[in-house]
Design an enzyme around this catalytic site. Structure first.
Site, PDB file in Angstrom:
ATOM      1  N   MET A  49      -4.034 -12.684   9.054  1.00  0.00           N
ATOM      2  CA  MET A  49      -5.368 -12.070   9.105  1.00  0.00           C
ATOM      3  C   MET A  49      -5.284 -10.727   9.799  1.00  0.00           C
ATOM      4  SD  MET A  49      -7.836 -15.220   9.841  1.00  0.00           S
ATOM      5  CE  MET A  49      -7.895 -16.567   8.679  1.00  0.00           C
ATOM      6  N   SER A 105      -7.804  -6.905  10.334  1.00  0.00           N
ATOM      7  CA  SER A 105      -9.011  -6.138  10.005  1.00  0.00           C
ATOM      8  C   SER A 105      -8.756  -5.207   8.835  1.00  0.00           C
ATOM      9  CB  SER A 105      -9.457  -5.308  11.216  1.00  0.00           C
ATOM     10  OG  SER A 105      -9.602  -6.138  12.342  1.00  0.00           O
ATOM     11  N   GLN A 140       3.685  -4.990  20.559  1.00  0.00           N
ATOM     12  CA  GLN A 140       2.603  -4.631  21.488  1.00  0.00           C
ATOM     13  C   GLN A 140       2.516  -5.630  22.641  1.00  0.00           C
ATOM     14  OE1 GLN A 140      -1.483  -3.433  20.137  1.00  0.00           O
ATOM     15  NE2 GLN A 140      -1.988  -5.543  20.612  1.00  0.00           N
ATOM     16  N   GLY A 147      -8.667 -14.661  13.355  1.00  0.00           N
ATOM     17  CA  GLY A 147      -7.547 -14.444  14.286  1.00  0.00           C
ATOM     18  C   GLY A 147      -8.063 -14.045  15.668  1.00  0.00           C
ATOM     19  N   HIS A 148      -8.978 -13.075  15.691  1.00  0.00           N
ATOM     20  CA  HIS A 148      -9.586 -12.683  16.973  1.00  0.00           C
ATOM     21  C   HIS A 148     -10.303 -13.886  17.609  1.00  0.00           C
ATOM     22  CE1 HIS A 148      -9.883  -8.608  14.825  1.00  0.00           C
ATOM     23  NE2 HIS A 148      -9.126  -8.341  15.869  1.00  0.00           N
TER      24      HIS A 148
END
Ligand code: AMP
Length: 284
Positions: A188, A190, A157, A40-41
């Site tokens: 996804m 972390s 966010q 994703g990142h």
């Protein structure tokens, strides 16, 4: 041969590097992260690479935005893998300041966006979004990007950061990109590494609840309570899942809706054991 990105540890050094890059007429893109990089990142990084001449990825586990010490302590930190991935994906600089460089003795400023942060995650994580806006304003100040890329995975966010950027007249284009998912639909994150195999299986209830809501909305259902009840039942069917919130909001101003008229988004947060997962999607 992949080029190793420069690693910058202080706001002052970041500022100096960015000033130099900008004076050469180059455009800077920033992808802010807390590390533990996943696909994703990387999708944000690859997109940002196409938007600028000089790509900065920040890796900073920001203590200000954690509302629980246990979450901060357990947050995965994978520096070696992260820097290798940044090198492979053409990142020019990794901005990885220490907490003391970011928040030295005497640090006293808080950036806070009113309204948008009140519902959804904001209602359950006191101080979280003020921590996010404060750190992102600092990252913008040090990196001085022309473009910054964020994920729609954290939709609230994203909206708050777009508002902040407009309100504070930062000359930065804030771009939101789609959520990358595992093959079975789990967004996804972390934090997925914390899930036990059973929890990982049941984590699919978030995606399934979103699918259920979307199916009803696309079938013509307009009553939000009906949609929310059906979606909550999907989460309720997962024995290990505890629903924190499930809300249908205006896609733009995040106000809770009772009827689906304009563009709507469903967002939810679910606990599986000690892991909190969030997801959201457009309903129409
Ligand atoms: P984090 O490291 O969790 O703070 O996330 C850094 C950035 O990556 C944020 O803009 C997130 O919204 C974004 N992001 C996290 N997960 C995903 C995902 N599955 N797909 C796309 N972007 C994501």
């Amino acid at each position: 041969m992949t080029q190793q990105p420069q690693v910058i540890r202080t706001p002052k050094d970041m500022h100096a590097l960015s000033a130099q890059v900008r004076s050469a007429g180059k455009r800077i893109a920033l992808v802010p992260t807390m590390g533990a990089l996943h696909a994703g990142h990387l999708s944000l990084i690859d997109y940002a690479r196409t938007q600028a001449d000089f790509l900065v990825v920040s890796i900073f586990v920001n203590p200000l935005q954690f509302d629980r010490d246990a979450d901060l302590d357990a947050y995965p930190r994978t520096w070696e893998a992260d820097s290798a991935l940044c090198a492979e994906h053409g990142v020019d600089a990794i901005y990885a300041p220490t907490a003391t460089a970011m928040y030295p003795q005497g640090f006293a400023t808080k950036v806070s966006v009113a309204g948008l942060g009140q519902g959804l995650c904001g209602a359950h994580r006191p101080g979280h979004f003020d921590g996010v806006t404060t750190v992102v304003a600092k990252l913008f100040g040090a990196v001085m990007p022309q473009v910054a890329v964020f994920g729609q995975k954290d939709y609230q966010q994203l909206k708050i950061l777009q508002r902040m950027t407009d309100d504070l007249n930062f000359a930065i284009e804030v771009i939101g990109r789609p959520t990358l998912r595992e093959a079975d639909g789990l967004a996804m994150s972390s934090r997925n590494v914390h899930l036990s195999p059973e929890e990982r299986g049941q984590a699919l209830c978030l995606r399934r609840a979103l699918d259920k809501a979307r199916e009803l909305a696309q079938g013509g259902e307009r009553d939000v309570e009906t949609i929310k009840t059906a979606a909550a039942q999907v989460v309720g069917g997962a024995s290990l899942a505890r629903l924190e919130y499930l809300e249908v909001v205006d896609a733009d101003n995040l106000a809770p809706l009772t009827r689906l008229d304009g563009l709507a988004r469903m967002a939810l947060a679910v606990w599986l054991g000690t892991t909190r997962l969030i997801d959201n999607d457009a309903l129409n």
